[in-house]
Write a protein that holds these residues in place. Structure first.
Motif, short mmCIF file in Angstrom:
data_model
loop_
_atom_site.label_atom_id
_atom_site.label_comp_id
_atom_site.label_asym_id
_atom_site.label_seq_id
_atom_site.Cartn_x
_atom_site.Cartn_y
_atom_site.Cartn_z
N MET A 99 0.70 -1.21 0.21
CA MET A 99 -0.12 -0.21 0.49
C MET A 99 0.53 0.85 0.28
SD MET A 99 -3.01 -1.21 2.87
CE MET A 99 -2.01 -1.65 3.74
N GLY A 100 2.13 1.09 0.09
CA GLY A 100 2.78 2.49 0.56
C GLY A 100 2.92 2.18 -0.81
N LEU A 101 3.42 1.79 -1.42
CA LEU A 101 4.38 2.43 -3.27
C LEU A 101 2.53 2.53 -4.16
CD1 LEU A 101 6.84 -0.29 -3.20
CD2 LEU A 101 7.51 2.15 -3.03
N GLU A 102 1.58 2.86 -3.56
CA GLU A 102 0.60 3.19 -4.50
C GLU A 102 0.10 4.26 -4.22
OE1 GLU A 102 -0.71 -1.48 -4.57
OE2 GLU A 102 -2.01 -0.43 -3.45
N ALA A 145 -4.41 13.13 -2.91
CA ALA A 145 -4.50 11.34 -3.17
C ALA A 145 -5.61 11.11 -1.69
CB ALA A 145 -3.30 10.61 -3.23
N PRO A 146 -6.75 9.80 -1.86
CA PRO A 146 -7.54 9.63 -1.29
C PRO A 146 -7.25 9.17 -0.29
CG PRO A 146 -7.88 8.13 -3.57
CD PRO A 146 -6.38 9.79 -3.34
N ALA A 147 -7.60 8.68 0.90
CA ALA A 147 -6.94 7.83 2.18
C ALA A 147 -7.35 6.20 1.25
CB ALA A 147 -7.84 7.53 3.18
N PRO A 148 -6.13 5.60 1.52
CA PRO A 148 -6.33 4.43 1.50
C PRO A 148 -7.16 2.89 2.31
CG PRO A 148 -4.34 4.59 1.01
CD PRO A 148 -4.64 5.58 2.00
#
Length: 295
Positions: A99-102, A145-148
């Motif tokens: 998730m950290g790289l998206e 960016a939207p929050a994952p």
């Protein structure tokens, strides 16, 4: 020609590559492990059944779920030593890395003054804006960016730790009958990472007044966690507890506004089996507004 469009595009590409490299939690991890983890081929991708964490090659040990040090540090503040197993810790690292790289992944927060935080951060469920000190749906202070989404499996781990903490000190729940986390702030600290004395106070008024608990997981290098029930004077001694990989910390009720800080990361102390770059990964769960009062 200097500063041409092509030069600017190339400079941006190189900067993006450098940023991604810096934020990759798997830096210095064997490449075949990374390749298999991110592979979409079911024949090569690591799963729960074929994970290398079950082989002696990765020096796996299962940490005990508790120790003599497990207990209440203050009324409403509970530490659970060695709560997460090695397998669970690696799963959380793997998920965080992916998730950290998206989009919406790790970034280095910058204060309004221009000073950068001494950590990398990713917010799941809702984004916490370091400048406004408020939660929002999109990361307006960085890239919008939207929050994952907060993974369901993470919620299960958080709930399990909360259940364990309640058995030690029921006060961790405050006046809440239940707590379902919908926010997780993920911080990665390098060896120089730390933060100052503060209170986690930016959830809803209802969450704060009810003492809704905060749940914190530590993975990687050991760290010093300072805590006290008031802002200390400069001459005042503050208790410190050492948090190690797999430890969980839960605070709520009378300790919901505990003043705390991460004062030191012990570089090079993470478990030998953990496939993560040297540093400390911290997952902090909370419920923005208690679901039991939602209409």
């Amino acid at each position: 020609m200097k500063n041409s469009k092509a030069d600017r595009i190339e400079a941006k590409r190189l900067q993006h590559a450098a940023d991604e490299h810096e934020l990759d939690l798997f830096l210095n991890v064997p490449q075949q492990y990374v390749d298999a983890l991110v592979s979409t081929d079911p024949n090569t991708r690591f799963t729960a059944e074929n994970s290398p964490l079950k082989t002696s090659e990765f020096n796996v040990i299962d940490l005990p779920r508790g120790s003599a040090d497990t207990g209440a540090l203050l009324p409403g503040l509970v530490i659970l030593k060695g709560f997460l197993t090695s397998q669970e810790q690696q799963e959380l690292v793997n998920d965080s890395r992916r998730m950290g790289l998206e989009e919406g992944g790790f970034y280095k927060p910058t204060y309004a003054s221009g000073a950068k935080c001494r950590l990398h951060q990713m917010c799941l469920g809702r984004h916490w804006n370091v400048n406004s000190e408020k939660y929002e749906d999109r990361r307006s202070n960085h890239d919008n960016a939207p929050a994952p989404t907060l993974p369901e499996s993470w919620k299960v781990y958080a709930q399990r730790s909360l259940d364990a903490a309640k058995k030690i000190d029921p006060q961790v729940m405050g006046t809440c009958k239940k707590m379902t986390p919908d926010v997780c702030v993920v911080n990665f600290y390098k060896k120089a990472g730390r933060n100052g004395m503060h209170i986690d106070k930016d959830e809803s008024d209802e969450a704060m007044s009810m003492g809704s608990p905060v749940i914190s997981f530590s993975i990687g290098c050991a760290a010093e966690f300072a805590y006290i029930d008031h802002y200390p004077e400069s001459h005042e001694a503050v208790p410190i507890v050492r948090l190690e990989s797999g430890d969980a910390l839960v605070f709520g009720g009378p300790a919901r506004k505990v003043v705390h800080a991460l004062t030191r990361v012990y570089n090079g102390t993470q478990p030998s089996w953990l496939r993560m770059r040297s540093g400390r990964l911290n997952l902090t769960f909370r419920e923005y507004k208690p679901s039991e009062i939602e209409s």
